[in-house]
Design a protein around this motif. Structure first.
Motif, mmCIF file in Angstrom:
data_model
loop_
_atom_site.group_PDB
_atom_site.id
_atom_site.type_symbol
_atom_site.label_atom_id
_atom_site.label_comp_id
_atom_site.label_asym_id
_atom_site.label_seq_id
_atom_site.Cartn_x
_atom_site.Cartn_y
_atom_site.Cartn_z
ATOM 1 N N LEU A 23 0.921 -1.234 -0.037
ATOM 2 C CA LEU A 23 -0.096 -0.112 -0.096
ATOM 3 C C LEU A 23 0.899 1.257 0.059
ATOM 4 N N GLY A 24 1.864 1.172 0.721
ATOM 5 C CA GLY A 24 2.867 2.350 0.491
ATOM 6 C C GLY A 24 3.429 2.430 -0.747
ATOM 7 N N LEU A 25 3.628 1.571 -1.431
ATOM 8 C CA LEU A 25 4.179 1.663 -2.669
ATOM 9 C C LEU A 25 3.056 2.480 -3.917
ATOM 10 N N ILE A 26 1.979 1.599 -3.526
ATOM 11 C CA ILE A 26 0.870 2.248 -4.486
ATOM 12 C C ILE A 26 0.537 3.471 -4.175
ATOM 13 N N GLY A 27 0.731 4.075 -2.905
ATOM 14 C CA GLY A 27 0.609 5.588 -2.476
ATOM 15 C C GLY A 27 1.621 6.488 -3.042
ATOM 16 N N VAL A 28 2.816 5.946 -2.973
ATOM 17 C CA VAL A 28 3.780 6.714 -3.707
ATOM 18 C C VAL A 28 4.029 6.903 -5.195
ATOM 19 N N MET A 29 3.525 5.739 -5.757
ATOM 20 C CA MET A 29 3.365 5.809 -7.247
ATOM 21 C C MET A 29 2.189 6.773 -7.294
ATOM 22 N N GLY A 30 1.256 6.565 -6.851
ATOM 23 C CA GLY A 30 0.095 7.532 -7.069
ATOM 24 C C GLY A 30 0.484 9.199 -6.720
ATOM 25 N N GLU A 31 1.234 9.428 -5.775
ATOM 26 C CA GLU A 31 1.590 10.758 -5.742
ATOM 27 C C GLU A 31 2.352 11.120 -7.120
ATOM 28 N N PHE A 32 3.591 10.178 -7.548
ATOM 29 C CA PHE A 32 4.050 10.905 -8.601
ATOM 30 C C PHE A 32 3.094 10.814 -10.027
ATOM 31 N N THR A 33 2.409 9.877 -10.093
ATOM 32 C CA THR A 33 1.289 9.921 -11.207
ATOM 33 C C THR A 33 0.605 11.002 -11.235
ATOM 34 N N LEU A 34 0.003 11.578 -10.077
ATOM 35 C CA LEU A 34 -0.818 12.740 -9.810
ATOM 36 C C LEU A 34 0.123 14.037 -10.266
ATOM 37 N N ARG A 35 1.365 14.093 -10.032
ATOM 38 C CA ARG A 35 2.168 15.175 -10.317
ATOM 39 C C ARG A 35 2.186 15.223 -11.811
ATOM 40 N N LEU A 36 2.445 13.930 -12.442
ATOM 41 C CA LEU A 36 2.612 13.934 -13.770
ATOM 42 C C LEU A 36 1.307 14.169 -14.603
ATOM 43 N N VAL A 37 0.332 13.805 -14.010
ATOM 44 C CA VAL A 37 -1.059 14.176 -14.786
ATOM 45 C C VAL A 37 -1.347 15.526 -14.821
ATOM 46 N N ALA A 38 -0.820 16.413 -13.546
ATOM 47 C CA ALA A 38 -1.238 17.763 -13.289
ATOM 48 C C ALA A 38 -0.247 18.573 -14.404
ATOM 49 N N VAL A 39 0.944 18.112 -14.555
ATOM 50 C CA VAL A 39 1.734 18.831 -15.305
ATOM 51 C C VAL A 39 1.273 18.539 -16.953
ATOM 52 N N GLY A 40 1.001 17.167 -17.274
ATOM 53 C CA GLY A 40 0.472 17.038 -18.481
ATOM 54 C C GLY A 40 -0.642 17.644 -18.903
ATOM 55 N N GLY A 41 -1.559 17.939 -17.876
ATOM 56 C CA GLY A 41 -2.983 18.631 -18.170
ATOM 57 C C GLY A 41 -2.569 20.213 -18.393
#
Length: 168
Positions: free
Chosen positions: A13-31
């Protein structure tokens, strides 16, 4: 994403949380980048960067990217459609032969991208993109009320983020 590893005792779950954090940052910049590409014409973008006295290396590369990204997307769609017409595309083809599918997609895309890049660079030179004297703009960019509101919102969000991060 910050609080999930603390709340969950399992490493997965920690790994999923960290991956979610980076994905959210990339999605925001991509948007933000997608919105910029769709709404701002390259000439206006270049004029705004020149008005802000941004170095020419960034101005030229930004203007070229604003013109090149939509071209690449159109070329990728054309290659994908051509692959489907020949029976090479689709999910089943990708699952059966993933390396061949990537090769069949990548090689024509690179070839067409090179042709498009040559055309765009010739067009940029004709428009005087790398010239020493700055071209005049028909509508010079100005700092307005909407810009002031955006700067204020960014300042408030930055302050709130720093306060939250360092007071925990």
């Amino acid at each position: 994403a910050y609080l999930l590893p603390l709340a969950a005792p399992w490493p997965l779950l920690g790994l999923i949380g960290v991956m979610g954090e980076f994905t959210l940052r990339l999605v925001a910049v991509g948007g933000i980048a997608a919105h910029l590409i769709r709404t701002i014409p390259p000439t206006r973008f270049t004029a705004a960067l020149r008005a802000m006295r941004v170095p020419e290396a960034f101005t030229v590369s930004g203007a070229v990217m604003l013109r090149f990204v939509p071209t690449i997307v159109a070329e990728a769609r054309a290659v994908r459609d051509a692959m489907r017409l020949r029976g090479l595309g689709g999910v089943t083809g990708m699952l059966r032969h993933p390396l061949l599918s990537v090769e069949y997609f990548t090689v024509p895309l690179i070839a067409s991208s090179l042709r498009s890049a040559e055309d765009l660079s010739a067009s940029a030179l004709l428009r005087g993109l790398g010239s020493q004297p700055w071209p005049t703009t028909m509508h010079p960019p100005r700092f307005g009320r909407a810009d002031a509101v955006a700067v204020l919102a960014v300042a408030l969000l930055t302050t709130a983020t720093l306060w939250w991060r360092y007071t925990r």
